[in-house]
Scaffold this motif. Sequence first.
Motif, PDB file in Angstrom:
ATOM      1  N   LEU A  19       0.832  -1.206   0.000  1.00 34.25           N
ATOM      2  CA  LEU A  19       0.000   0.000   0.000  1.00 34.25           C
ATOM      3  C   LEU A  19       0.866   1.254   0.000  1.00 34.25           C
ATOM      4  O   LEU A  19       0.623   2.201  -0.763  1.00 34.25           O
ATOM      5  CB  LEU A  19      -0.919  -0.011   1.215  1.00 34.25           C
ATOM      6  N   LEU A  20       1.900   1.270   0.827  1.00 32.53           N
ATOM      7  CA  LEU A  20       2.793   2.426   0.868  1.00 32.53           C
ATOM      8  C   LEU A  20       3.577   2.567  -0.434  1.00 32.53           C
ATOM      9  O   LEU A  20       3.814   3.692  -0.905  1.00 32.53           O
ATOM     10  CB  LEU A  20       3.753   2.287   2.054  1.00 32.53           C
ATOM     11  N   ASP A  21       3.967   1.447  -1.023  1.00 36.45           N
ATOM     12  CA  ASP A  21       4.669   1.508  -2.309  1.00 36.45           C
ATOM     13  C   ASP A  21       3.764   2.064  -3.404  1.00 36.45           C
ATOM     14  O   ASP A  21       4.239   2.753  -4.328  1.00 36.45           O
ATOM     15  CB  ASP A  21       5.157   0.111  -2.703  1.00 36.45           C
ATOM     16  N   ALA A  22       2.463   1.770  -3.318  1.00 35.27           N
ATOM     17  CA  ALA A  22       1.530   2.307  -4.311  1.00 35.27           C
ATOM     18  C   ALA A  22       1.460   3.829  -4.223  1.00 35.27           C
ATOM     19  O   ALA A  22       1.381   4.512  -5.251  1.00 35.27           O
ATOM     20  CB  ALA A  22       0.143   1.699  -4.108  1.00 35.27           C
ATOM     21  N   VAL A  23       1.522   4.365  -3.010  1.00 37.66           N
ATOM     22  CA  VAL A  23       1.514   5.820  -2.847  1.00 37.66           C
ATOM     23  C   VAL A  23       2.787   6.421  -3.443  1.00 37.66           C
ATOM     24  O   VAL A  23       2.742   7.447  -4.141  1.00 37.66           O
ATOM     25  CB  VAL A  23       1.381   6.189  -1.354  1.00 37.66           C
ATOM     26  N   ARG A  24       3.925   5.777  -3.208  1.00 37.27           N
ATOM     27  CA  ARG A  24       5.176   6.263  -3.800  1.00 37.27           C
ATOM     28  C   ARG A  24       5.118   6.203  -5.330  1.00 37.27           C
ATOM     29  O   ARG A  24       5.549   7.130  -6.023  1.00 37.27           O
ATOM     30  CB  ARG A  24       6.351   5.421  -3.292  1.00 37.27           C
ATOM     31  N   SER A  25       4.625   5.085  -5.839  1.00 35.43           N
ATOM     32  CA  SER A  25       4.560   4.923  -7.298  1.00 35.43           C
ATOM     33  C   SER A  25       3.640   5.963  -7.932  1.00 35.43           C
ATOM     34  O   SER A  25       3.924   6.461  -9.030  1.00 35.43           O
ATOM     35  CB  SER A  25       4.075   3.511  -7.643  1.00 35.43           C
ATOM     36  N   MET A  26       2.550   6.281  -7.266  1.00 33.80           N
ATOM     37  CA  MET A  26       1.635   7.286  -7.797  1.00 33.80           C
ATOM     38  C   MET A  26       2.319   8.644  -7.901  1.00 33.80           C
ATOM     39  O   MET A  26       2.199   9.344  -8.915  1.00 33.80           O
ATOM     40  CB  MET A  26       0.396   7.379  -6.913  1.00 33.80           C
ATOM     41  N   GLN A  27       3.061   9.022  -6.870  1.00 29.56           N
ATOM     42  CA  GLN A  27       3.770  10.303  -6.940  1.00 29.56           C
ATOM     43  C   GLN A  27       4.816  10.293  -8.050  1.00 29.56           C
ATOM     44  O   GLN A  27       5.004  11.292  -8.765  1.00 29.56           O
ATOM     45  CB  GLN A  27       4.435  10.605  -5.601  1.00 29.56           C
ATOM     46  N   MET A  28       5.482   9.159  -8.241  1.00 33.40           N
ATOM     47  CA  MET A  28       6.498   9.076  -9.282  1.00 33.40           C
ATOM     48  C   MET A  28       5.871   9.228 -10.667  1.00 33.40           C
ATOM     49  O   MET A  28       6.433   9.897 -11.550  1.00 33.40           O
ATOM     50  CB  MET A  28       7.232   7.736  -9.178  1.00 33.40           C
ATOM     51  N   LEU A  33       4.959  12.787 -15.421  1.00 32.61           N
ATOM     52  CA  LEU A  33       4.031  13.406 -16.370  1.00 32.61           C
ATOM     53  C   LEU A  33       3.937  14.918 -16.205  1.00 32.61           C
ATOM     54  O   LEU A  33       3.224  15.576 -16.966  1.00 32.61           O
ATOM     55  CB  LEU A  33       2.638  12.784 -16.205  1.00 32.61           C
ATOM     56  N   GLY A  34       4.627  15.462 -15.197  1.00 30.16           N
ATOM     57  CA  GLY A  34       4.612  16.903 -15.000  1.00 30.16           C
ATOM     58  C   GLY A  34       3.280  17.437 -14.533  1.00 30.16           C
ATOM     59  O   GLY A  34       2.893  18.564 -14.887  1.00 30.16           O
ATOM     60  N   ILE A 128      -8.001  10.986 -11.118  1.00 27.85           N
ATOM     61  CA  ILE A 128      -7.160  10.599 -12.252  1.00 27.85           C
ATOM     62  C   ILE A 128      -7.972  10.640 -13.551  1.00 27.85           C
ATOM     63  O   ILE A 128      -7.496  11.115 -14.591  1.00 27.85           O
ATOM     64  CB  ILE A 128      -6.574   9.195 -12.011  1.00 27.85           C
ATOM     65  N   GLY A 129      -9.220  10.167 -13.504  1.00 27.16           N
ATOM     66  CA  GLY A 129     -10.072  10.241 -14.683  1.00 27.16           C
ATOM     67  C   GLY A 129     -10.334  11.670 -15.105  1.00 27.16           C
ATOM     68  O   GLY A 129     -10.332  11.994 -16.304  1.00 27.16           O
ATOM     69  N   ARG A 130     -10.562  12.554 -14.128  1.00 27.00           N
ATOM     70  CA  ARG A 130     -10.781  13.963 -14.431  1.00 27.00           C
ATOM     71  C   ARG A 130      -9.542  14.596 -15.057  1.00 27.00           C
ATOM     72  O   ARG A 130      -9.635  15.372 -16.023  1.00 27.00           O
ATOM     73  CB  ARG A 130     -11.147  14.691 -13.135  1.00 27.00           C
ATOM     74  N   MET A 131      -8.371  14.251 -14.524  1.00 23.50           N
ATOM     75  CA  MET A 131      -7.124  14.779 -15.061  1.00 23.50           C
ATOM     76  C   MET A 131      -6.894  14.290 -16.487  1.00 23.50           C
ATOM     77  O   MET A 131      -6.367  15.016 -17.335  1.00 23.50           O
ATOM     78  CB  MET A 131      -5.959  14.384 -14.155  1.00 23.50           C
ATOM     79  N   SER A 132      -7.287  13.045 -16.764  1.00 30.05           N
ATOM     80  CA  SER A 132      -7.149  12.515 -18.117  1.00 30.05           C
ATOM     81  C   SER A 132      -8.056  13.262 -19.091  1.00 30.05           C
ATOM     82  O   SER A 132      -7.642  13.600 -20.220  1.00 30.05           O
ATOM     83  CB  SER A 132      -7.469  11.023 -18.123  1.00 30.05           C
ATOM     84  N   GLN A 133      -9.281  13.526 -18.671  1.00 33.32           N
ATOM     85  CA  GLN A 133     -10.196  14.264 -19.536  1.00 33.32           C
ATOM     86  C   GLN A 133      -9.746  15.705 -19.756  1.00 33.32           C
ATOM     87  O   GLN A 133      -9.998  16.292 -20.811  1.00 33.32           O
ATOM     88  CB  GLN A 133     -11.598  14.237 -18.944  1.00 33.32           C
ATOM     89  N   ASP A 134      -9.084  16.283 -18.758  1.00 28.34           N
ATOM     90  CA  ASP A 134      -8.587  17.652 -18.879  1.00 28.34           C
ATOM     91  C   ASP A 134      -7.267  17.730 -19.634  1.00 28.34           C
ATOM     92  O   ASP A 134      -6.746  18.834 -19.852  1.00 28.34           O
ATOM     93  CB  ASP A 134      -8.420  18.283 -17.499  1.00 28.34           C
ATOM     94  N   GLY A 135      -6.688  16.587 -19.981  1.00 28.28           N
ATOM     95  CA  GLY A 135      -5.444  16.588 -20.730  1.00 28.28           C
ATOM     96  C   GLY A 135      -4.191  16.725 -19.898  1.00 28.28           C
ATOM     97  O   GLY A 135      -3.103  16.922 -20.448  1.00 28.28           O
ATOM     98  N   GLU A 136      -4.290  16.611 -18.597  1.00 25.91           N
ATOM     99  CA  GLU A 136      -3.108  16.731 -17.736  1.00 25.91           C
ATOM    100  C   GLU A 136      -2.276  15.462 -17.737  1.00 25.91           C
ATOM    101  O   GLU A 136      -1.079  15.491 -17.422  1.00 25.91           O
ATOM    102  CB  GLU A 136      -3.537  17.092 -16.312  1.00 25.91           C
ATOM    103  N   ILE A 137      -2.898  14.341 -18.024  1.00 24.41           N
ATOM    104  CA  ILE A 137      -2.204  13.066 -18.145  1.00 24.41           C
ATOM    105  C   ILE A 137      -2.686  12.411 -19.442  1.00 24.41           C
ATOM    106  O   ILE A 137      -3.670  12.855 -20.033  1.00 24.41           O
ATOM    107  CB  ILE A 137      -2.454  12.142 -16.934  1.00 24.41           C
ATOM    108  N   LYS A 288      11.338  21.127 -15.843  1.00 21.25           N
ATOM    109  CA  LYS A 288      10.361  20.143 -15.386  1.00 21.25           C
ATOM    110  C   LYS A 288       9.558  19.622 -16.573  1.00 21.25           C
ATOM    111  O   LYS A 288       9.209  20.393 -17.486  1.00 21.25           O
ATOM    112  CB  LYS A 288       9.396  20.786 -14.378  1.00 21.25           C
ATOM    113  N   PRO A 289       9.239  18.319 -16.596  1.00 21.64           N
ATOM    114  CA  PRO A 289       8.415  17.787 -17.666  1.00 21.64           C
ATOM    115  C   PRO A 289       6.971  18.303 -17.538  1.00 21.64           C
ATOM    116  O   PRO A 289       6.523  18.668 -16.459  1.00 21.64           O
ATOM    117  CB  PRO A 289       8.492  16.269 -17.462  1.00 21.64           C
ATOM    118  N   CYS A 290       6.281  18.287 -18.658  1.00 19.36           N
ATOM    119  CA  CYS A 290       4.888  18.733 -18.633  1.00 19.36           C
ATOM    120  C   CYS A 290       4.165  18.059 -19.798  1.00 19.36           C
ATOM    121  O   CYS A 290       4.488  18.315 -20.965  1.00 19.36           O
ATOM    122  CB  CYS A 290       4.803  20.252 -18.762  1.00 19.36           C
TER     123      CYS A 290
END
Length: 294
Positions: A19-28, A33-34, A128-137, A288-290
């Motif tokens: 669970l803690l590794d998942a939080v780290r991976s999400m931040q990475m 993706l900037g 995450i779905g909202r960010m995908s629809q907004d083009g952030e990811i 920084k990447p974006c």
Amino acid sequence: FLSSSMNRWWNCVTAFLELLDAVRSMQMQMTALGVSQEKSETLSRYGILSAWLLHLSLNLECVSHPGEGEVKCQTKEEQQEVEKERTERIWKKVEELRPNLVKEAEKQVLMQYSECYALLWTWVASLIGRMSQDGEIPPMPSPTYGRILNIVQQAYGSIRDVRAVHLIKAPFIYIHTLAILVHVNNILNAISFGLILGIAFTTGAADSKSGLRTDRHWTAVLTSVFMSFCTSMLAPILYLALLEVSVCVAQPFTYADAKIPGARFIRALEEDLTSAADLSEHPPLWQKPCFKVK
């Protein structure tokens, strides 16, 4: 039984660390993706809050010895009242340990659910779905989006595994049978040692009166008594100690002696996330990447 208990304990630790590794991976992923700092911090905050709520909800009734702290509720109303009081205690503890981790509006929504630590990842998936629809990811059909959702599923699966170890206990009849075997063995060994001790000293005293070689005889008697003490007294004590240890280790969130140091793991995670966020904001030789073109 001890081996099975250690496997349960280790599986629980592994699931909590996943669970803690998942939080780290999400931040990475968000760093690569900037994503804006605000969105990245929100995702990390939800992950940390989920870990704290899970840790506190499982350790709230931690006791020192088996049999302590057991409360039986007879009616549904009593169960609901106990659950409500328990939820309030958990959130009070969260505010004491991490006062600025959750916003008041979020708290009011989450307090309505008993397993809010798992439901938090629903918010993460929605964001995450909202960010995908907004083009952030990257968009939903992309492999990157699938990878991010796999991290969310990994976190939810880890929570489910930890809860399974906590809720699904060894069958009572199995533990009861082991306890009976250990106690019956202790009783029989105690009776056996008592008989051997009585016979040894009785025959030794009788031989002393008859004028036999007492030095050699008493040496043999004491040796026999000592060996009988080791097999009939020390071994049962070890069996009883192993049974007690196995019962404690089988429930890593119930007994204090076998408790997982979850708070230390979470604090280490928070330090790692803070350090990673600082480094990502100030790359040494590149911008920084974006993903989203401004």
